[in-house]
Every structure is written in structure tokens, then in C-alpha cells.
Motif scaffolding. Structure first.
Motif, short mmCIF file in Angstrom:
data_model
loop_
_atom_site.label_atom_id
_atom_site.label_comp_id
_atom_site.label_asym_id
_atom_site.label_seq_id
_atom_site.Cartn_x
_atom_site.Cartn_y
_atom_site.Cartn_z
N TRP A 1 16.30 13.38 -40.34
CA TRP A 1 16.45 11.98 -40.73
C TRP A 1 17.21 11.21 -39.65
N GLU A 2 18.32 11.75 -39.22
CA GLU A 2 19.13 11.09 -38.20
C GLU A 2 18.35 10.96 -36.88
N GLY A 3 17.68 12.01 -36.47
CA GLY A 3 16.91 11.97 -35.24
C GLY A 3 15.75 11.00 -35.32
N TYR A 4 15.08 10.95 -36.47
CA TYR A 4 13.96 10.04 -36.67
C TYR A 4 14.41 8.59 -36.57
N ILE A 5 15.49 8.26 -37.24
CA ILE A 5 16.01 6.89 -37.20
C ILE A 5 16.40 6.52 -35.78
N LYS A 6 17.06 7.42 -35.08
CA LYS A 6 17.48 7.15 -33.71
C LYS A 6 16.29 6.90 -32.80
N LYS A 7 15.28 7.78 -32.86
CA LYS A 7 14.11 7.65 -31.99
C LYS A 7 13.31 6.39 -32.31
N VAL A 8 13.14 6.09 -33.58
CA VAL A 8 12.37 4.90 -33.96
C VAL A 8 13.11 3.63 -33.55
N CYS A 9 14.41 3.60 -33.71
CA CYS A 9 15.19 2.43 -33.28
C CYS A 9 15.12 2.25 -31.77
N GLU A 10 15.22 3.34 -31.03
CA GLU A 10 15.10 3.25 -29.57
C GLU A 10 13.72 2.72 -29.18
N ALA A 11 12.69 3.21 -29.84
CA ALA A 11 11.33 2.74 -29.54
C ALA A 11 11.18 1.27 -29.90
N PHE A 12 11.76 0.86 -31.00
CA PHE A 12 11.68 -0.54 -31.42
C PHE A 12 12.39 -1.45 -30.40
N PHE A 13 13.55 -1.03 -29.93
CA PHE A 13 14.26 -1.83 -28.94
C PHE A 13 13.51 -1.87 -27.61
N MET A 14 12.85 -0.77 -27.25
CA MET A 14 12.02 -0.78 -26.04
C MET A 14 10.87 -1.76 -26.19
N TYR A 15 10.27 -1.78 -27.35
CA TYR A 15 9.17 -2.71 -27.63
C TYR A 15 9.66 -4.15 -27.54
N LEU A 16 10.81 -4.43 -28.14
CA LEU A 16 11.37 -5.77 -28.09
C LEU A 16 11.75 -6.15 -26.67
N ASN A 17 12.29 -5.20 -25.92
CA ASN A 17 12.66 -5.45 -24.53
C ASN A 17 11.43 -5.77 -23.70
N PHE A 18 10.36 -5.03 -23.92
CA PHE A 18 9.12 -5.28 -23.17
C PHE A 18 8.57 -6.66 -23.50
N ARG A 19 8.68 -7.06 -24.76
CA ARG A 19 8.19 -8.38 -25.16
C ARG A 19 9.10 -9.50 -24.69
#
Length: 74
Positions: free
Chosen positions: A54-72
């Protein structure tokens, strides 16, 4: 890892969830197959694994979301 689109983000989430779910399902099967004397230990280990996933999933998904926002550029 670069996430440039919403589809790549959703694909990342699905892939991340799929392998974690498979591993937790395997752990659940181990609980059912364990001897009675080991059952409580295997359940405790499963709870730790569940929390770690659970902790790893939340961390990875949040990192991916911030990368997506950063790219946009948001």
C-alpha cells in the motif's frame, strides 16, 4: 520513467497495481496452505506485506502523477 499523457499515467497505475495484486494473492494462498501452527505467523507477515505494498503503491503513483503534471507544465 516519463509520463507524457493521461493514458500512460493510467497504464502505469494498472501495471503497478497488477503485480502488487498478484503478489498479495500469492500471499493469501500461502495463508490458506499454511499449517495450523504457522497460520498466525503467515497472516502477520501478510499484513506487513499488505502495508508495504500500500505504501509503495501510493508513493509510486504520486511520483508518476507529479511527473505527469511536471511534463504538462502545471
Amino acid at each position: 520513467m516519463k509520463i507524457r499523457s493521461k493514458e500512460e499515467f493510467f497504464d502505469f497505475i494498472q501495471a503497478e497495481r497488477a503485480w502488487r495484486r498478484k503478489e498479495l494473492t500469492n500471499c493469501k494462498a500461502l495463508v490458506h496452505k499454511a499449517r495450523e501452527s504457522y497460520n498466525q505467523t503467515v497472516v502477520r507477515a501478510g499484513i506487513l506485506l499488505l502495508y508495504a505494498h500500500w505504501e509503495g503503491y501510493i508513493k509510486k503513483v504520486c511520483e508518476a502523477f507529479f511527473m505527469y503534471l511536471n511534463f504538462r507544465g502545471l
